[in-house]
Design an enzyme around this catalytic site. Structure first.
Site, PDB file in Angstrom:
ATOM      1  N   LYS A  49      17.980  33.364  45.188  1.00 16.25           N
ATOM      2  CA  LYS A  49      18.371  31.954  45.191  1.00 16.25           C
ATOM      3  C   LYS A  49      17.463  31.098  46.083  1.00 16.25           C
ATOM      4  O   LYS A  49      16.678  31.641  46.882  1.00 16.25           O
ATOM      5  CB  LYS A  49      19.838  31.851  45.634  1.00 16.25           C
ATOM      6  N   TYR A  99      26.090  28.511  34.800  1.00 12.69           N
ATOM      7  CA  TYR A  99      27.347  28.664  35.536  1.00 12.69           C
ATOM      8  C   TYR A  99      28.533  28.043  34.801  1.00 12.69           C
ATOM      9  O   TYR A  99      29.539  27.703  35.435  1.00 12.69           O
ATOM     10  CB  TYR A  99      27.209  28.051  36.927  1.00 12.69           C
ATOM     11  N   ASN A 139      24.102  31.944  49.244  1.00 13.74           N
ATOM     12  CA  ASN A 139      24.300  33.367  49.534  1.00 13.74           C
ATOM     13  C   ASN A 139      23.169  34.278  49.033  1.00 13.74           C
ATOM     14  O   ASN A 139      23.391  35.439  48.734  1.00 13.74           O
ATOM     15  CB  ASN A 139      25.673  33.828  49.035  1.00 13.74           C
ATOM     16  N   HIS A 152      22.116  36.355  43.349  1.00  7.15           N
ATOM     17  CA  HIS A 152      23.141  36.468  42.300  1.00  7.15           C
ATOM     18  C   HIS A 152      22.907  37.767  41.544  1.00  7.15           C
ATOM     19  O   HIS A 152      21.756  38.164  41.349  1.00  7.15           O
ATOM     20  CB  HIS A 152      23.053  35.301  41.308  1.00  7.15           C
ATOM     21  N   GLU A 199      23.388  36.678  30.516  1.00  8.58           N
ATOM     22  CA  GLU A 199      22.529  36.065  31.530  1.00  8.58           C
ATOM     23  C   GLU A 199      21.058  36.427  31.317  1.00  8.58           C
ATOM     24  O   GLU A 199      20.176  35.583  31.499  1.00  8.58           O
ATOM     25  CB  GLU A 199      23.002  36.493  32.926  1.00  8.58           C
TER      26      GLU A 199
HETATM   27  P1  CMP Z   1      27.107  33.654  42.179  1.00  7.74           P
HETATM   28  O1  CMP Z   1      27.153  35.120  42.004  1.00  7.74           O
HETATM   29  O2  CMP Z   1      25.788  33.004  41.975  1.00  7.74           O
HETATM   30  O3  CMP Z   1      28.177  32.982  41.205  1.00  7.74           O
HETATM   31  C1  CMP Z   1      28.804  31.743  41.493  1.00  7.74           C
HETATM   32  C2  CMP Z   1      28.490  31.231  42.858  1.00  7.74           C
HETATM   33  O4  CMP Z   1      29.325  30.222  43.343  1.00  7.74           O
HETATM   34  C3  CMP Z   1      28.649  32.368  43.846  1.00  7.74           C
HETATM   35  O5  CMP Z   1      27.600  33.294  43.670  1.00  7.74           O
HETATM   36  C4  CMP Z   1      28.669  31.598  45.174  1.00  7.74           C
HETATM   37  O6  CMP Z   1      27.378  31.443  45.720  1.00  7.74           O
HETATM   38  C5  CMP Z   1      29.194  30.221  44.771  1.00  7.74           C
HETATM   39  N1  CMP Z   1      30.485  29.914  45.383  1.00  7.74           N
HETATM   40  C6  CMP Z   1      30.722  28.884  46.213  1.00  7.74           C
HETATM   41  N2  CMP Z   1      32.015  28.885  46.596  1.00  7.74           N
HETATM   42  C7  CMP Z   1      32.608  29.944  46.007  1.00  7.74           C
HETATM   43  C8  CMP Z   1      33.928  30.482  46.030  1.00  7.74           C
HETATM   44  N3  CMP Z   1      34.913  29.923  46.732  1.00  7.74           N
HETATM   45  N4  CMP Z   1      34.171  31.613  45.301  1.00  7.74           N
HETATM   46  C9  CMP Z   1      33.183  32.194  44.571  1.00  7.74           C
HETATM   47  N5  CMP Z   1      31.922  31.712  44.515  1.00  7.74           N
HETATM   48  C10 CMP Z   1      31.625  30.609  45.231  1.00  7.74           C
END
Ligand code: CMP
Length: 142
Positions: free
Chosen positions: A10, A50, A113, A116, A127
């Site tokens: 990311k 998403y 974070n 992904h 995906e």
């Molecule tokens: P990702 O695996 O990219 O899929 C959705 C993303 O939403 C997740 O990682 C997080 O980085 C982001 N996100 C932000 N807030 C939340 C939350 N409360 N629960 C889950 N995903 C979240």
């Protein structure tokens, strides 16, 4: 079984200059990178990727973040690749991620974070196809 999974380094991790360190973790875990490219996602691309989170309160911030800078997208192949990748990434929330995982080491918040990874075979297939054509995927022959 040998599986394929879809992975994103990311914008926060690209900005921290740890693409190579994260790729090394994939390789050390026995996951092979069989497709890879750097992209800067458009708003439409991020919203489509998403789409399942459209109604979540964090959707706007998520799209904003994922379009804030370049990312690396890749296809990883290996034994139980989907679970293996999720294990080395750690929990979605870096505060809950086990020591030594990508998110524990390179991320601080659930919004930013670092990585992904697909959560199931169906999402992996969807995906991968969202970002890669068949010609861009290069399975190993040796
Ligand atoms: P990702 O695996 O990219 O899929 C959705 C993303 O939403 C997740 O990682 C997080 O980085 C982001 N996100 C932000 N807030 C939340 C939350 N409360 N629960 C889950 N995903 C979240």
């Amino acid at each position: 079984a040998i599986e394929r999974t879809f992975s994103i380094v990311k914008p926060d991790a690209v900005a921290k200059n740890v693409i190579g360190e994260i790729y090394t973790r994939f390789e050390r875990a026995g996951l092979k990178i069989i497709a890879s490219k750097m992209i800067h996602m458009s708003k439409e691309q991020a919203e489509g990727f998403y789409a399942e989170h459209k109604e979540r309160p964090f959707f706007g911030a998520l799209v904003e973040f994922m379009t804030s800078g370049p990312v690396m997208v890749q296809v990883l192949e290996g034994e139980n690749a989907i679970a293996a990748n999720r294990e080395i990434m750690g929990a979605t929330n870096p505060q809950e991620a086990l020591r030594g995982t990508i998110r524990a080491d390179y991320a601080v918040s659930v919004d930013e974070n670092a990585a992904h990874g697909s959560d199931a075979p169906e999402s992996a297939a969807r995906e991968i196809a969202y970002f890669f054509s068949d010609e861009e995927i290069c399975p190993r022959t040796r």
